[in-house]
Motif scaffolding. Structure first.
Motif, PDB file in Angstrom:
ATOM      1  N   GLY A  43     -49.220  -0.725  23.403  1.00  0.00           N
ATOM      2  CA  GLY A  43     -50.584  -1.162  23.670  1.00  0.00           C
ATOM      3  C   GLY A  43     -50.902  -1.222  25.151  1.00  0.00           C
ATOM      4  N   TRP A  44     -49.942  -1.688  25.958  1.00  0.00           N
ATOM      5  CA  TRP A  44     -50.197  -1.834  27.392  1.00  0.00           C
ATOM      6  C   TRP A  44     -50.275  -0.470  28.087  1.00  0.00           C
ATOM      7  N   SER A  45     -49.355   0.423  27.763  1.00  0.00           N
ATOM      8  CA  SER A  45     -49.374   1.748  28.385  1.00  0.00           C
ATOM      9  C   SER A  45     -50.565   2.566  27.900  1.00  0.00           C
ATOM     10  N   GLY A  46     -51.057   2.254  26.696  1.00  0.00           N
ATOM     11  CA  GLY A  46     -52.197   2.982  26.162  1.00  0.00           C
ATOM     12  C   GLY A  46     -53.542   2.475  26.636  1.00  0.00           C
ATOM     13  N   ALA A  47     -53.564   1.320  27.288  1.00  0.00           N
ATOM     14  CA  ALA A  47     -54.817   0.798  27.838  1.00  0.00           C
ATOM     15  C   ALA A  47     -55.272   1.664  29.002  1.00  0.00           C
ATOM     16  N   THR A  48     -56.557   1.690  29.248  1.00  0.00           N
ATOM     17  CA  THR A  48     -57.041   2.465  30.383  1.00  0.00           C
ATOM     18  C   THR A  48     -56.591   1.813  31.693  1.00  0.00           C
ATOM     19  N   ALA A  49     -56.433   2.638  32.709  1.00  0.00           N
ATOM     20  CA  ALA A  49     -56.013   2.113  34.004  1.00  0.00           C
ATOM     21  C   ALA A  49     -57.026   1.106  34.537  1.00  0.00           C
ATOM     22  N   TYR A  50     -58.297   1.375  34.304  1.00  0.00           N
ATOM     23  CA  TYR A  50     -59.339   0.454  34.762  1.00  0.00           C
ATOM     24  C   TYR A  50     -59.202  -0.905  34.081  1.00  0.00           C
ATOM     25  N   ASN A  51     -58.921  -0.885  32.775  1.00  0.00           N
ATOM     26  CA  ASN A  51     -58.741  -2.136  32.045  1.00  0.00           C
ATOM     27  C   ASN A  51     -57.538  -2.910  32.551  1.00  0.00           C
TER      28      ASN A  51
END
Length: 313
Positions: free
Chosen positions: A72-80
């Motif tokens: 979930g963390w690696s799949g979040a957008t960089a902006y998020n």
């Protein structure tokens, strides 16, 4: 009842694993004491708290939590991710006085020097938050190739990173090694400074009430060598930061880490006693810790009419 008769309520420090606050499964604790300040205000060896003494089982539990959170963390957008990290800085700002007290007692600093260290740590967290959606442009890019192809390289997180926090910089150094790991999409299992773990354990309380998902950062306290050994040998740990290891321990951990080809970030300068943590954490951090635990994915894509049939490896 008068204030003179009031029984003080001491803080109970716990581990931070998977978004929860367990005690060590072994039930062990150890005493954390003050360090003498430059002015001699803090009594050397005065009791501060009992910190959990983590076991190998605690280390394995932390790896399981970090692996579960990685997708979930690696799949979040960089902006998020940048927004989430900035929120942590906001919360640290609101609890600044607590961290100033803990850093002053843990490192033997005057209140003014401890406040400067805490301010620098919060600023450092904001700095790394700003890099989450920019490091891709620094570490990646278009590559010149011969032939009708686009060739693009993009950075991706390595996975679960074991982080041995600096032994002497209990908060600024701690932030300087944790923030870049999670800013780039990795999850972390952090081994706090053995002698000064309280700021790290308090950071866990901040993370638990922030937007950082449980398991992204897991914080353990205890004997560094005892906790680091199973982490270095763990097959589900992808990388290890040896900043908090002395020369002899770092050599042993590198050998263990080679078993599954972990990425290894070697410790920086050591002092005359061979202890780590002699780095100047107040200096500009640069980007080397951001890129230390990134993999590079290269994609080839045909140009022209056949563009829809691109391939990658």
């Amino acid at each position: 009842m008068s204030d003179n008769n009031r029984l003080g309520v001491f803080k109970t420090y716990k581990l931070y694993v998977g978004g929860k606050f367990p005690r060590s499964e072994s039930g062990r604790v150890y005493e954390v004491t003050t360090k003498a300040s430059a002015a001699g205000a803090a009594g050397k060896g005065a009791w501060l708290a009992n910190a959990p003494k983590s076991s190998r089982k605690d280390a394995r539990d932390a790896v399981v939590a970090a692996r579960k959170a990685f997708g979930g963390w690696s799949g979040a957008t960089a902006y998020n991710r940048g927004q989430v990290l900035y929120r942590v800085a906001e919360m640290l700002e609101g609890r600044k006085e607590q961290f100033v007290r803990e850093v002053a007692a843990s490192e033997g600093l005057s209140k003014s020097k401890a406040a400067a260290a805490v301010d620098a740590a919060i600023d450092r967290w904001v700095w790394y938050a700003g890099w989450t959606d920019k490091i891709g442009q620094i570490a990646g890019g278009a590559n010149p190739v011969a032939g009708p192809f686009f060739n693009l390289s993009t950075p991706e997180p390595t996975g679960v990173v074991a982080v041995l926090a600096p032994q002497k910089s209990s908060f600024l150094g701690l932030v300087s090694v944790i923030a870049p790991v999670i800013a780039t999409g990795n999850t972390a299992v952090v081994v706090a400074s053995a002698d000064a773990p309280l700021p790290a354990l308090s950071l866990g309380e901040v993370l638990a009430t922030s937007d950082v998902p449980g398991g992204v950062v897991n914080i353990l306290s205890g004997v560094t060598a005892e906790i680091a050994a199973p982490l270095a040998a763990h097959q589900d740990v992808n990388a290890i930061d040896l900043t908090g290891a002395d020369t002899a321990l770092a050599r042993e951990l590198e050998v263990a880490a080679a078993d599954n080809l972990k990425r290894v970030l070697r410790p920086g300068p050591v002092d005359a006693d061979g202890a780590s943590g002699s780095e100047d954490w107040t200096a500009s951090p640069g980007t080397h810790r951001l890129t230390a635990f990134l993999e590079t994915k290269t994609v080839w894509h045909p140009t022209g009419a056949l563009g829809a049939a691109g391939s990658s490896y």
